[in-house]
Motif scaffolding. Structure first.
Motif, PDB file in Angstrom:
ATOM      1  N   TYR A 673       0.832  -1.201   0.000  1.00  0.00           N
ATOM      2  CA  TYR A 673       0.000   0.000   0.000  1.00  0.00           C
ATOM      3  C   TYR A 673       0.869   1.255   0.000  1.00  0.00           C
ATOM      4  O   TYR A 673       0.604   2.218  -0.737  1.00  0.00           O
ATOM      5  N   PHE A 674       1.941   1.239   0.787  1.00  0.00           N
ATOM      6  CA  PHE A 674       2.837   2.388   0.854  1.00  0.00           C
ATOM      7  C   PHE A 674       3.577   2.574  -0.474  1.00  0.00           C
ATOM      8  O   PHE A 674       3.856   3.706  -0.893  1.00  0.00           O
ATOM      9  N   GLY A 675       3.891   1.467  -1.156  1.00  0.00           N
ATOM     10  CA  GLY A 675       4.535   1.573  -2.463  1.00  0.00           C
ATOM     11  C   GLY A 675       3.647   2.284  -3.474  1.00  0.00           C
ATOM     12  O   GLY A 675       4.132   3.063  -4.312  1.00  0.00           O
ATOM     13  N   ARG A 676       2.331   2.038  -3.419  1.00  0.00           N
ATOM     14  CA  ARG A 676       1.411   2.735  -4.323  1.00  0.00           C
ATOM     15  C   ARG A 676       1.367   4.228  -4.012  1.00  0.00           C
ATOM     16  O   ARG A 676       1.224   5.061  -4.913  1.00  0.00           O
ATOM     17  N   ILE A 677       1.495   4.573  -2.725  1.00  0.00           N
ATOM     18  CA  ILE A 677       1.524   5.993  -2.352  1.00  0.00           C
ATOM     19  C   ILE A 677       2.768   6.662  -2.924  1.00  0.00           C
ATOM     20  O   ILE A 677       2.710   7.789  -3.446  1.00  0.00           O
ATOM     21  N   LEU A 678       3.914   5.988  -2.852  1.00  0.00           N
ATOM     22  CA  LEU A 678       5.147   6.554  -3.408  1.00  0.00           C
ATOM     23  C   LEU A 678       5.022   6.744  -4.921  1.00  0.00           C
ATOM     24  O   LEU A 678       5.460   7.759  -5.470  1.00  0.00           O
ATOM     25  N   LYS A 679       4.417   5.776  -5.581  1.00  0.00           N
ATOM     26  CA  LYS A 679       4.246   5.870  -7.030  1.00  0.00           C
ATOM     27  C   LYS A 679       3.295   7.004  -7.387  1.00  0.00           C
ATOM     28  O   LYS A 679       3.506   7.716  -8.376  1.00  0.00           O
ATOM     29  N   LYS A 680       2.247   7.193  -6.591  1.00  0.00           N
ATOM     30  CA  LYS A 680       1.300   8.270  -6.850  1.00  0.00           C
ATOM     31  C   LYS A 680       1.970   9.633  -6.739  1.00  0.00           C
ATOM     32  O   LYS A 680       1.599  10.585  -7.446  1.00  0.00           O
ATOM     33  N   ASN A 681       2.976   9.758  -5.873  1.00  0.00           N
ATOM     34  CA  ASN A 681       3.680  11.025  -5.696  1.00  0.00           C
ATOM     35  C   ASN A 681       4.796  11.219  -6.720  1.00  0.00           C
ATOM     36  O   ASN A 681       5.626  12.122  -6.563  1.00  0.00           O
ATOM     37  N   ASP A 682       4.802  10.387  -7.760  1.00  0.00           N
ATOM     38  CA  ASP A 682       5.764  10.509  -8.871  1.00  0.00           C
ATOM     39  C   ASP A 682       7.214  10.409  -8.396  1.00  0.00           C
ATOM     40  O   ASP A 682       8.116  11.093  -8.913  1.00  0.00           O
ATOM     41  N   ILE A 683       7.446   9.573  -7.406  1.00  0.00           N
ATOM     42  CA  ILE A 683       8.815   9.346  -6.935  1.00  0.00           C
ATOM     43  C   ILE A 683       9.470   8.312  -7.845  1.00  0.00           C
ATOM     44  O   ILE A 683       8.889   7.263  -8.134  1.00  0.00           O
ATOM     45  N   GLU A 684      10.660   8.605  -8.294  1.00  0.00           N
ATOM     46  CA  GLU A 684      11.360   7.731  -9.236  1.00  0.00           C
ATOM     47  C   GLU A 684      11.647   6.375  -8.594  1.00  0.00           C
ATOM     48  O   GLU A 684      12.135   6.293  -7.467  1.00  0.00           O
ATOM     49  N   GLY A 685      11.327   5.302  -9.304  1.00  0.00           N
ATOM     50  CA  GLY A 685      11.570   3.959  -8.796  1.00  0.00           C
ATOM     51  C   GLY A 685      12.209   3.083  -9.853  1.00  0.00           C
ATOM     52  O   GLY A 685      12.168   3.387 -11.050  1.00  0.00           O
ATOM     53  N   LYS A 686      12.822   1.979  -9.401  1.00  0.00           N
ATOM     54  CA  LYS A 686      13.418   1.029 -10.331  1.00  0.00           C
ATOM     55  C   LYS A 686      13.398  -0.359  -9.705  1.00  0.00           C
ATOM     56  O   LYS A 686      13.340  -0.515  -8.486  1.00  0.00           O
ATOM     57  N   HIS A 687      13.415  -1.374 -10.589  1.00  0.00           N
ATOM     58  CA  HIS A 687      13.409  -2.763 -10.134  1.00  0.00           C
ATOM     59  C   HIS A 687      14.844  -3.234  -9.890  1.00  0.00           C
ATOM     60  O   HIS A 687      15.733  -2.999 -10.709  1.00  0.00           O
ATOM     61  N   THR A 688      15.054  -3.898  -8.775  1.00  0.00           N
ATOM     62  CA  THR A 688      16.353  -4.500  -8.452  1.00  0.00           C
ATOM     63  C   THR A 688      16.116  -5.931  -7.988  1.00  0.00           C
ATOM     64  O   THR A 688      14.971  -6.382  -7.878  1.00  0.00           O
ATOM     65  N   ASN A 689      17.219  -6.637  -7.707  1.00  0.00           N
ATOM     66  CA  ASN A 689      17.063  -8.006  -7.209  1.00  0.00           C
ATOM     67  C   ASN A 689      16.503  -8.043  -5.792  1.00  0.00           C
ATOM     68  O   ASN A 689      16.130  -9.094  -5.283  1.00  0.00           O
ATOM     69  N   LYS A 690      16.431  -6.893  -5.147  1.00  0.00           N
ATOM     70  CA  LYS A 690      15.843  -6.796  -3.814  1.00  0.00           C
ATOM     71  C   LYS A 690      14.421  -6.238  -3.858  1.00  0.00           C
ATOM     72  O   LYS A 690      13.831  -5.971  -2.824  1.00  0.00           O
ATOM     73  N   GLY A 691      13.895  -6.052  -5.065  1.00  0.00           N
ATOM     74  CA  GLY A 691      12.559  -5.493  -5.216  1.00  0.00           C
ATOM     75  C   GLY A 691      12.619  -4.080  -5.760  1.00  0.00           C
ATOM     76  O   GLY A 691      13.661  -3.604  -6.232  1.00  0.00           O
ATOM     77  N   VAL A 692      11.493  -3.375  -5.692  1.00  0.00           N
ATOM     78  CA  VAL A 692      11.411  -2.005  -6.193  1.00  0.00           C
ATOM     79  C   VAL A 692      11.964  -1.060  -5.140  1.00  0.00           C
ATOM     80  O   VAL A 692      11.606  -1.138  -3.955  1.00  0.00           O
ATOM     81  N   VAL A 693      12.846  -0.158  -5.590  1.00  0.00           N
ATOM     82  CA  VAL A 693      13.417   0.848  -4.693  1.00  0.00           C
ATOM     83  C   VAL A 693      13.118   2.227  -5.264  1.00  0.00           C
ATOM     84  O   VAL A 693      12.904   2.386  -6.472  1.00  0.00           O
ATOM     85  N   TYR A 694      13.090   3.231  -4.389  1.00  0.00           N
ATOM     86  CA  TYR A 694      12.724   4.596  -4.774  1.00  0.00           C
ATOM     87  C   TYR A 694      13.829   5.562  -4.349  1.00  0.00           C
ATOM     88  O   TYR A 694      14.457   5.391  -3.292  1.00  0.00           O
ATOM     89  N   ARG A 695      14.023   6.593  -5.180  1.00  0.00           N
ATOM     90  CA  ARG A 695      15.088   7.570  -4.918  1.00  0.00           C
ATOM     91  C   ARG A 695      14.510   8.737  -4.130  1.00  0.00           C
ATOM     92  O   ARG A 695      13.653   9.475  -4.633  1.00  0.00           O
ATOM     93  N   ILE A 696      14.982   8.910  -2.902  1.00  0.00           N
ATOM     94  CA  ILE A 696      14.466   9.948  -2.016  1.00  0.00           C
ATOM     95  C   ILE A 696      15.624  10.597  -1.271  1.00  0.00           C
ATOM     96  O   ILE A 696      16.769  10.132  -1.317  1.00  0.00           O
ATOM     97  N   VAL A 697      15.308  11.674  -0.552  1.00  0.00           N
ATOM     98  CA  VAL A 697      16.296  12.395   0.250  1.00  0.00           C
ATOM     99  C   VAL A 697      15.736  12.551   1.656  1.00  0.00           C
ATOM    100  O   VAL A 697      14.594  12.988   1.837  1.00  0.00           O
ATOM    101  N   LYS A 698      16.539  12.169   2.657  1.00  0.00           N
ATOM    102  CA  LYS A 698      16.116  12.338   4.045  1.00  0.00           C
ATOM    103  C   LYS A 698      16.222  13.806   4.443  1.00  0.00           C
ATOM    104  O   LYS A 698      17.130  14.513   4.021  1.00  0.00           O
ATOM    105  N   LEU A 699      15.276  14.223   5.270  1.00  0.00           N
ATOM    106  CA  LEU A 699      15.309  15.591   5.785  1.00  0.00           C
ATOM    107  C   LEU A 699      16.096  15.649   7.086  1.00  0.00           C
ATOM    108  O   LEU A 699      16.124  14.697   7.857  1.00  0.00           O
TER     109      LEU A 699
END
Length: 699
Positions: A673-699
């Protein structure tokens, strides 16, 4: 008192309106105009057979006159009612000429309530104007009250005038908007001081009361059959049965060997006993045995036989079941009109000789009444015989949507769909175009033009404060004739009933859309995109496919109502900024004529990718932001241009958020469910051998 002249230009699809005083109108019809169109029409009718289909080429030159209403134009150029005159128009048609029209006018003038009586444009009819008023001498003002008053007034007028008139009144469905063509009558009857009938304001339409049935002089239903396909089929069945009996009597008769005369005599006797008319017997014999005898011989032999025999039509060659079927068919078609409403799933009926023109649902009480009427006429039928007839293909199919859309006429070129959308005050620059596309989609699916792979899955959502008349606007989208197909009581708790609504209603209003829970959103999404409903009807044994008619619209008082984490392209959200003006006159026929013209011309009625992108962008302000999404934005952000960022999986992000807030769930389902939220916010993602990962920046 002023009446309305309506002049149509069918080629251009326009009309002009003017008004005229009644006294001036009576003066105008006393003499022919210079072009002489009324006289030309009457001359043409003298050389035209009734029902031949001929038309007068300049018929549009004769304006239509509406005596009951004085019309004007609104600021938008639409026809609007200014005043109701209380004039009921009666017509006596089918007259032979001017002598009979004068007789009808003289009889109509005997009543002091007759305001005017004059010949119609054909010269073979008489128009009678009867005055009506309320007990206080005034007339109703509101359109709903006028319709009820006029319907009751028409009924009273028929009952009062018919006993005086030598010819029957031509019954029509009463309407204050009834019109007739401009006419010519050198000696019209006109009484400016006519006394109106007194009628109290009714609150409902007239009840179902029928005129007395004429007693048929001929008891044999075969003698009452009119020429046509049905009578031909009946006589063919009777003759074939009589022929079979005759061949049994004349044993071993062969066409090429034996004399035809003995068989002809036997055929004649059987036809006589069956009640087949002499001319019909001649026709049937010649069809079967043209090579065996000439027509004159057959005609002479049968004529002598019919003269000699006694007991014409007393003995039937049909079995009792066949005889009952023929009599029941004749009774049903003579007394009633039936139709099966495909949209409602109801059998409907009305009595033919009735002053009430509306169809009613055929309930058990009505079925019993039909059976009692049949027994009263001497038909030996059971309830099951009546029910078999009513549930057979003897009853034609009827689709009210098709009938309405095919009768809207030609579009006059004025954009009324976007004008209807313009009644909704808002700041959305795309609203009119999106509503226009949705409206075309709705009408196209009513016509069944959409393929079976797609449905009208997009729904407008009107969002605004209470009292902004959002639900009223949803209701006035449908014309009064189709408003039976509107509902705002969709129950998501009963999935079967909700799916049945797809084939039962035309427009479903999801009122208070924000009350639809998150758990019901999935079923709503399924319902919006479902092309057909697959259901098992009560007492049925198989699953049936029910055609979908329903389109959806919704209302809400709150903005944060979209909860689908995968996006909101199925809704056209618009914030209503002020009360909607629903007190307007809508030309529904032209409104839907525009949609029909657009669809016929091949205009796109579905939402394309560009439209859906606009919808998704426009709907962002109406999306409900979940607590986990708000928490994410408090601790993370999207990388800016040139910034590398950090690649993390949804569960890794949730672990960080869980450390910040222990109520954050770490389950597999919540991670999806959280992955769909990240996708809805147009956060860049890619498939890896560990699953889908997203590029973000910690505040």
């Amino acid at each position: 008192m002023r009446i309305t002249f309506i002049k149509e230009n069918r080629d251009a699809g326009t009309e002009s309106i003017s008004t005229c005083d009644t006294a001036a109108f009576i003066t105008r019809i006393k003499s022919e105009t210079k072009p002489g169109h009324v006289s030309a029409l009457r001359t043409m009718l003298e050389y035209t057979n009734h029902g031949s289909g001929g038309t007068y080429g300049h018929i549009d030159k004769l304006p239509r006159i509406c005596p009951a209403m004085e019309y004007g134009r609104s600021r938008e150029g639409e026809r609007r009612m200014k005043r109701y005159n209380g004039i009921v128009l009666l017509e006596v048609s089918g007259l032979s000429g001017m002598s009979e029209t004068e007789l009808v006018k003289e009889q109509a003038a005997l009543l002091p309530q007759t305001y005017a009586a004059f010949a119609g444009s054909s010269g073979r009819s008489v128009k009678i104007w009867a005055l009506f008023a309320l007990p206080n001498g005034k007339l109703p003002q509101r359109e709903e009250e006028i319709s009820l008053f006029h319907a009751h007034a028409y009924r009273m007028a028929v009952q009062c005038y018919q006993p005086l008139l030598p010819f029957p009144v031509t019954l029509k469905e009463p309407s204050p908007a009834d019109t007739f063509r401009m006419t010519l009558d050198e000696t019209p009857y006109f009484a400016p001081d006519a006394v109106p009938f007194c009628l109290e304001q009714p609150v409902t339409m007239p009840g179902e009361r029928t005129f007395n049935q004429r007693k048929l002089a001929e008891n044999n239903p075969l003698k009452r059959l009119q020429p046509g396909f049905d009578s031909s089929q009946t006589f063919t069945l009777l003759f074939e049965t009589a022929l079979g009996r005759a061949l049994d009597e004349v044993e071993n008769w062969q066409r090429d060997r034996d004399d035809f005369h003995p068989l002809l005599i036997s055929i004649g006797e059987q036809c006589f006993k069956s009640g087949i008319p002499e001319e019909e017997a001649v026709r049937q014999v010649m069809m079967h045995y043209r090579r065996q005898a000439d027509e004159q011989t057959v005609r002479t032999a049968l004529h002598n036989l019919y003269r000699e025999c006694r007991g014409f039509g007393r003995k039937s060659v049909l079995t009792p079941e066949q005889d009952t079927m023929l009599k029941l068919n004749e009774f049903m078609e003579r007394r009633y009109e039936f139709r099966y409403n495909q949209l409602m799933g109801d059998l409907e009926y009305r009595q033919r000789d009735s002053i009430h023109f509306y169809f009613h649902v055929m309930d058990q009480r009505a079925r019993n009444s039909v059976a009692m009427d049949a027994l009263q006429e001497g038909l030996r039928v059971w309830d099951r015989d009546v029910n078999r007839y009513l549930t057979s293909n003897r009853v034609p199919l009827y689709n009210p949507v098709e009938e309405y859309l095919c009768g809207v006429g030609r579009w006059d070129g004025k954009d009324r769909i976007r004008a209807l959308a313009g009644l909704v005050p808002c700041n959305n620059p795309y609203w009119r175009e999106l509503f226009y596309r949705w409206f075309l989609n709705m009408v196209a699916h009513w016509r069944g033009l959409g393929n079976r792979m797609h449905a009208n899955s997009t729904s407008p959502l009107l969002i605004g404060a209470q009292g902004y008349r959002k639900s009223t606007f949803c209701r006035i989208i449908l014309p009064p004739e189709l408003r039976f197909g509107y509902t705002d009581s969709l129950d998501f708790g009963s999935k079967r009933d909700a799916e049945m609504y797809l084939g039962r209603f035309l427009l479903v209003n999801i009122d208070e859309f924000d009350q639809v829970s998150i758990h019901q959103q999935g079923f709503l999404k399924h319902l919006l995109q479902k092309t057909v409903a697959n259901l098992r009807k009560p007492y049925g044994s198989s699953i049936q496919e029910i055609r979908r008619y329903a389109s959806f619209i919704g209302t809400s008082n709150h903005k944060d109502l979209l909860t689908d984490s995968s996006g909101s392209r199925r809704f056209v959200c618009v914030e209503v900024t002020a009360p909607i003006d629903t007190n307007v006159t809508i030309n529904y026929r032209q409104l839907y004529a525009q949609a029909m013209q657009a669809i016929r011309s091949g205009e796109r009625y579905w939402f394309n990718d560009k439209d859906e992108a606009v919808l998704k962008e426009n709907n962002r302000e109406f999306e409900q932001i979940s607590p986990i999404e708000q928490l994410f934005h408090c601790h993370f952000r999207l990388p800016q241009e040139g910034e590398e960022g950090e690649w993390m999986s949804p569960i890794q992000i949730l672990e960080i958020l869980h450390a910040k807030n222990s109520t954050t769930k770490l389950t597999e389902g919540y991670a999806k469910y959280f992955g769909r939220i990240l996708k809805k916010n147009d956060i860049e993602g890619k498939h890896t051998n560990k699953g889908v990962v997203y590029r973000i920046v910690k505040l």
